[in-house]
Design a protein around this motif. Structure first.
Motif, short mmCIF file in Angstrom:
data_model
loop_
_atom_site.label_atom_id
_atom_site.label_comp_id
_atom_site.label_asym_id
_atom_site.label_seq_id
_atom_site.Cartn_x
_atom_site.Cartn_y
_atom_site.Cartn_z
N GLN A 29 -3.50 11.22 -17.55
CA GLN A 29 -3.92 9.91 -18.06
C GLN A 29 -4.62 9.14 -16.95
O GLN A 29 -4.28 9.27 -15.77
CB GLN A 29 -2.71 9.12 -18.58
N THR A 30 -5.59 8.34 -17.34
CA THR A 30 -6.25 7.42 -16.42
C THR A 30 -6.13 6.01 -16.99
O THR A 30 -6.45 5.78 -18.15
CB THR A 30 -7.73 7.78 -16.22
N ILE A 31 -5.67 5.08 -16.16
CA ILE A 31 -5.53 3.68 -16.57
C ILE A 31 -6.54 2.86 -15.77
O ILE A 31 -6.42 2.71 -14.56
CB ILE A 31 -4.10 3.15 -16.32
N SER A 32 -7.56 2.35 -16.44
CA SER A 32 -8.62 1.58 -15.78
C SER A 32 -8.38 0.10 -15.97
O SER A 32 -8.34 -0.40 -17.10
CB SER A 32 -9.99 1.98 -16.34
N PHE A 33 -8.24 -0.62 -14.87
CA PHE A 33 -8.10 -2.07 -14.93
C PHE A 33 -9.46 -2.74 -15.12
O PHE A 33 -9.54 -3.82 -15.70
CB PHE A 33 -7.42 -2.59 -13.66
N LYS A 34 -10.51 -2.11 -14.63
CA LYS A 34 -11.85 -2.67 -14.77
C LYS A 34 -12.24 -2.83 -16.23
O LYS A 34 -12.96 -3.76 -16.59
CB LYS A 34 -12.86 -1.79 -14.05
N GLU A 35 -11.79 -1.92 -17.06
CA GLU A 35 -12.19 -1.91 -18.47
C GLU A 35 -11.31 -2.80 -19.35
O GLU A 35 -11.54 -2.90 -20.55
CB GLU A 35 -12.16 -0.47 -19.00
N ASN A 36 -10.30 -3.43 -18.74
CA ASN A 36 -9.40 -4.31 -19.49
C ASN A 36 -9.68 -5.75 -19.07
O ASN A 36 -9.44 -6.13 -17.93
CB ASN A 36 -7.94 -3.94 -19.20
#
Length: 352
Positions: free
Chosen positions: A110-117
């Motif tokens: 899994q990858t969790i992107s903060f930039k996209e949130n």
């Protein structure tokens, strides 16, 4: 009790000739295999951990490391890494991202992107804390983890809670749950023990004890100074098999060992000629060895064996061939394998 370990040149007998640079062959597996075999992996590791290490085993977990693997990551700016029974968690600061890899296959999970949130893209990622207290007698998988962040707009520090969720297709992922805690304090690393989150508060020179689900402050202990249970800018924290907390007391150049309710047990001092600003501490639960390092260039990592009173030194400049080499993150899995990342390289080296 205060430990003053011998000087650097007395025990620094580790050399690069003792570090094997030959990669071992890793069996080919897929992410599907990892998902199907998770419970079997847990059972196997549980049996391993429940087997008490005898003296022969302790010698096998010596202070010399052989390189066994090299993991290439999707990001470059690795700032922290954590390892549990099933996954490797990698925090990238510049990319504002958490990458989770299968421990066995090293394939992406899994990858969790903060930039996209849009609700999280203003946060600077700092540290990962896994809710998976592991000892030789107790074994838990990670059902949730915490990210310490800094709000780039307000300079506040936050603790974010991510929980494991299962969707309708019975696929697992970690999803943002809530902001557990927010403060203007300089919050550093944290550790989970029982139902509590022990949080290092650097500039207030103490340890906060929070409820790990509600974020309520239950207790604080410590004050500024250089006596037992006093700190000067504490930064790092770890926990051993007995539930004792190890605090990196940065400006006092020492590690303090305390109980979970704040009773001081032991202190051992760090030679500033070896570890410049000892901001990190990690306990190897297989061997009991204590790893201490700093986050600055030219900083070596010390490995202490308290039972034998020995110390060895890992010099990143010698290993990485770069005088500006800086250790970005270190963790150890349940089999005693050490994971070490150099800042700015996008590579995690693993040693046995």
């Amino acid at each position: 009790m205060v430990h003053n370990f011998p000087q650097y040149y007395s025990y620094c007998d580790i050399s690069l000739s003792t570090i094997c640079t030959t990669d071992t062959t890793i069996p080919t597996t897929t992410a599907e295999d990892d998902n199907n075999n998770t419970l079997n992996n847990i059972t196997t590791l549980k049996e391993l951990l429940n087997r008490k290490l005898n003296e022969k085993d302790r010698k096998a977990f010596s202070l010399n490391f052989n390189k066994i693997d090299e993991i290439l990551t999707i990001g470059k700016d690795i700032f922290d890494i954590k390892v549990d029974l099933n996954f490797i968690y990698i925090l990238y600061q510049e990319e504002q991202m958490i990458e989770i890899l299968h421990l066995k296959s090293k394939l992406p999970f899994q990858t969790i992107s903060f930039k996209e949130n849009e609700n999280l893209n203003h946060l600077k990622l700092l540290f990962i804390t896994l809710d998976n207290y592991n000892s030789l007698d107790k074994l838990l998988t990670t059902n949730q983890f915490y990210i310490t962040c800094e709000d780039c707009n307000t300079s506040e520090r936050l603790i974010l809670l991510f929980k494991k969720e299962i969707n309708e297709e019975k696929k697992m992922s970690f999803e943002f749950n809530k902001i557990l805690y927010k403060a203007s304090d300089c919050l550093m690393e944290s550790i989970i023990y029982s139902n509590h989150l022990y949080l290092v508060d650097c500039f207030n020179h103490h340890i906060k004890v929070l409820d790990k689900e509600s974020g309520e402050i239950l207790d604080t202990f410590g004050s500024e100074g250089n006596e037992p249970l006093q700190f000067s800018e504490p930064t790092g924290i770890s926990i051993d098999n007995d539930g004792l907390l190890y605090i990196a007391d940065l400006q006092n150049y020492r590690i303090q060992i305390i109980t979970p309710n704040g009773i001081p047990i032991q202190i051992f001092n760090i030679n500033p000629d070896i570890v410049v600003y000892p901001s990190k501490v990690l306990i190897d639960k297989c061997s009991g060895n204590i790893f201490v390092w700093g986050e600055t260039c030219f900083c070596k990592m010390c490995i202490f064996d308290l039972e034998r009173g020995e110390m060895k030194v890992f010099d990143p400049e010698e290993y990485f061939g770069n005088m500006m080499a800086c250790i970005a993150g270190v963790d150890i899995d349940c089999e005693g394998n050490l994971f070490l990342a150099e800042r700015g390289k996008g590579i995690i080296n693993t040693f046995k």
